[in-house]
Design a protein around this motif. Sequence first.
Motif, PDB file in Angstrom:
ATOM      1  N   GLN A  10       0.669  -1.170   0.044  1.00 44.64           N
ATOM      2  CA  GLN A  10       0.105  -0.047  -0.003  1.00 44.64           C
ATOM      3  C   GLN A  10       0.776   1.168  -0.150  1.00 44.64           C
ATOM      4  OE1 GLN A  10      -3.294   0.167   2.745  1.00 44.64           O
ATOM      5  NE2 GLN A  10      -3.021  -1.887   3.066  1.00 44.64           N
ATOM      6  N   SER A  12       1.342   3.919   1.520  1.00 46.71           N
ATOM      7  CA  SER A  12       0.689   4.854   2.905  1.00 46.71           C
ATOM      8  C   SER A  12       1.687   5.195   3.546  1.00 46.71           C
ATOM      9  CB  SER A  12      -0.092   4.003   3.521  1.00 46.71           C
ATOM     10  OG  SER A  12       0.272   2.775   3.767  1.00 46.71           O
ATOM     11  N   ASN A  19       8.453  -4.043   5.838  1.00 48.46           N
ATOM     12  CA  ASN A  19       8.015  -4.087   4.269  1.00 48.46           C
ATOM     13  C   ASN A  19       9.020  -4.650   3.513  1.00 48.46           C
ATOM     14  OD1 ASN A  19       6.347  -0.869   4.755  1.00 48.46           O
ATOM     15  ND2 ASN A  19       5.364  -2.974   4.854  1.00 48.46           N
ATOM     16  N   ALA A  41      -0.693  -1.199  -4.317  1.00 52.04           N
ATOM     17  CA  ALA A  41      -2.041  -1.536  -3.818  1.00 52.04           C
ATOM     18  C   ALA A  41      -2.840  -0.365  -3.576  1.00 52.04           C
ATOM     19  CB  ALA A  41      -2.055  -2.474  -2.671  1.00 52.04           C
ATOM     20  N   ASP A  42      -3.011   0.782  -4.393  1.00 52.33           N
ATOM     21  CA  ASP A  42      -3.639   2.086  -4.080  1.00 52.33           C
ATOM     22  C   ASP A  42      -4.973   1.839  -3.922  1.00 52.33           C
ATOM     23  OD1 ASP A  42      -4.182   1.513  -6.710  1.00 52.33           O
ATOM     24  OD2 ASP A  42      -3.944   3.546  -7.275  1.00 52.33           O
ATOM     25  N   HIS A  44      -6.426  -0.377  -2.045  1.00 49.92           N
ATOM     26  CA  HIS A  44      -6.449  -1.229  -0.552  1.00 49.92           C
ATOM     27  C   HIS A  44      -6.370  -0.025   0.266  1.00 49.92           C
ATOM     28  CE1 HIS A  44      -6.013  -5.242  -2.155  1.00 49.92           C
ATOM     29  NE2 HIS A  44      -6.955  -5.609  -1.096  1.00 49.92           N
ATOM     30  N   ALA A  45      -5.266   0.988  -0.300  1.00 46.71           N
ATOM     31  CA  ALA A  45      -4.967   2.318   0.630  1.00 46.71           C
ATOM     32  C   ALA A  45      -6.133   3.206   0.887  1.00 46.71           C
ATOM     33  CB  ALA A  45      -3.879   2.935  -0.133  1.00 46.71           C
ATOM     34  N   THR A  47      -8.956   2.089   1.724  1.00 51.45           N
ATOM     35  CA  THR A  47      -9.927   1.602   2.670  1.00 51.45           C
ATOM     36  C   THR A  47      -9.889   2.518   4.181  1.00 51.45           C
ATOM     37  OG1 THR A  47      -8.318  -0.046   3.206  1.00 51.45           O
ATOM     38  CG2 THR A  47      -9.930  -0.731   1.834  1.00 51.45           C
ATOM     39  N   GLN A  50      -7.642   9.028   3.246  1.00 47.86           N
ATOM     40  CA  GLN A  50      -6.384   9.361   2.790  1.00 47.86           C
ATOM     41  C   GLN A  50      -6.403  11.049   2.222  1.00 47.86           C
ATOM     42  OE1 GLN A  50      -3.648   7.709   2.511  1.00 47.86           O
ATOM     43  NE2 GLN A  50      -4.413   5.641   2.690  1.00 47.86           N
ATOM     44  N   GLN A  81      -2.423  -0.647  -9.295  1.00 45.70           N
ATOM     45  CA  GLN A  81      -3.709  -1.531  -9.009  1.00 45.70           C
ATOM     46  C   GLN A  81      -4.758  -0.884  -9.689  1.00 45.70           C
ATOM     47  OE1 GLN A  81      -5.197  -1.769  -5.000  1.00 45.70           O
ATOM     48  NE2 GLN A  81      -5.638  -4.066  -5.162  1.00 45.70           N
ATOM     49  N   TYR A 126     -11.680  -5.792   1.848  1.00 48.13           N
ATOM     50  CA  TYR A 126     -10.550  -5.586   1.256  1.00 48.13           C
ATOM     51  C   TYR A 126      -9.791  -6.790   1.175  1.00 48.13           C
ATOM     52  CZ  TYR A 126      -5.698  -4.546   3.352  1.00 48.13           C
ATOM     53  OH  TYR A 126      -4.467  -4.616   3.539  1.00 48.13           O
ATOM     54  N   GLN A 148      -0.085 -10.747   6.620  1.00 48.53           N
ATOM     55  CA  GLN A 148      -0.793 -11.171   5.282  1.00 48.53           C
ATOM     56  C   GLN A 148      -1.296 -12.481   5.031  1.00 48.53           C
ATOM     57  OE1 GLN A 148      -2.453  -8.484   3.865  1.00 48.53           O
ATOM     58  NE2 GLN A 148      -1.663  -7.027   5.222  1.00 48.53           N
TER      59      GLN A 148
END
Length: 328
Positions: A10, A12, A19, A41-42, A44-45, A47, A50, A81, A126, A148
């Motif tokens: 993500q 973020s 990571n 994974a934008d 997912h970000a 969720t 932002q 993504q 998600y 994960q």
Amino acid sequence: MKKKIITGIQPSGVITLGNYIGAIKQMVNFQEEYESYIFIADMHAITVPQDSNTLHNNIRSLIALYIACGIDPNKNTIFLQSENEYHANISWLLECQTPFGELSRMTQFKDKSSKSENFGAGLFTYPVLMAADILAYDIDYVPVGIDQKQHVELARDIAIRFNKKYGDTFKIPDVKISKSGTKIMDLVNPEKKMSKSSDNPKSVIRILDSEEDIRKKIMSATTDSDCIVKYDVENKPGISNLINIVVSLTNKTVEDIEKEFENKNYGEFKKYVADVVVDEISKIKSRYYELLNDEKTIDDILNNGVKITREIAKNKFNDMKKRMGLYK
Ligand code: TYM
């Protein structure tokens, strides 16, 4: 034919040593051997809330970081993504087949939803989007950190269920956890995961931290008072975390480290850990700043990535629709 791997991160904030060890280093190590896909994974970000400008900047920054960390654009298909609309489309078809109860049991959802009363439905669904990211590409292995793992296992269950109902549509993916097989923990509170979103700068090593900061953070990491360098997650979480960091970044085993530091104090051990980390990530910074200013290279990489992945994901989506009766 090469086996396939995929992972996503993500956008973020600047990625952490967690990571790097959990996902990126694995991808770099495997990029010769496997057909490799890595994305931002934008979707997912979003969720969680932002700021639009920050998110956009984080996306470009993460692409530059991938490459600066050693992800080779000639050996990986790198993409954004949200540029590939088939991920969301596939996700919807899968969502309609995923029991509410299964999603309610996801640890990350329970954890994140308990922190805010007003979360969006995307936080709940998600893991299905994550399943779509993986299942669209007939992936063999998914290199991720252990946090994960549950989501990759859910992706497997979703695929198995779909195949049973509609015939052989998806490959069943396996999770691939890094060598030390664990989470990199917060340096101040080693009972919790080192996280991009932490607000205590001392807790987290970020891949763009200065050498001086990295050394300071490691030297002041929380340990214990018995002065024995020994791996014991339950009673010595701080020292065990530092051992994990070293084991993940070198060829040494836990036993090697315990032996090497048998009669040495924590100060000496921490200095060694700092040397290992600085040595590993100090090269990343200069390459990162060079790339960040090279807008064309970043655009070319993303344009190429979306072209390739859209075609593959579109075929999977159409196959799913047909099997489900979604055609005229
Ligand atoms: P994200 O952005 O939270 O984390 C990116 C990757 O870093 C790993 N990681 C860690 N590994 C070890 N120690 C830690 N402290 C640590 N913190 C994070 C994570 O396990 C992850 O591998 N949902 C995913 C992104 C995603 C994805 C996917 C991954 C979306 N679709 C499909 C694989 C396949 C996420 O939020 O990762």
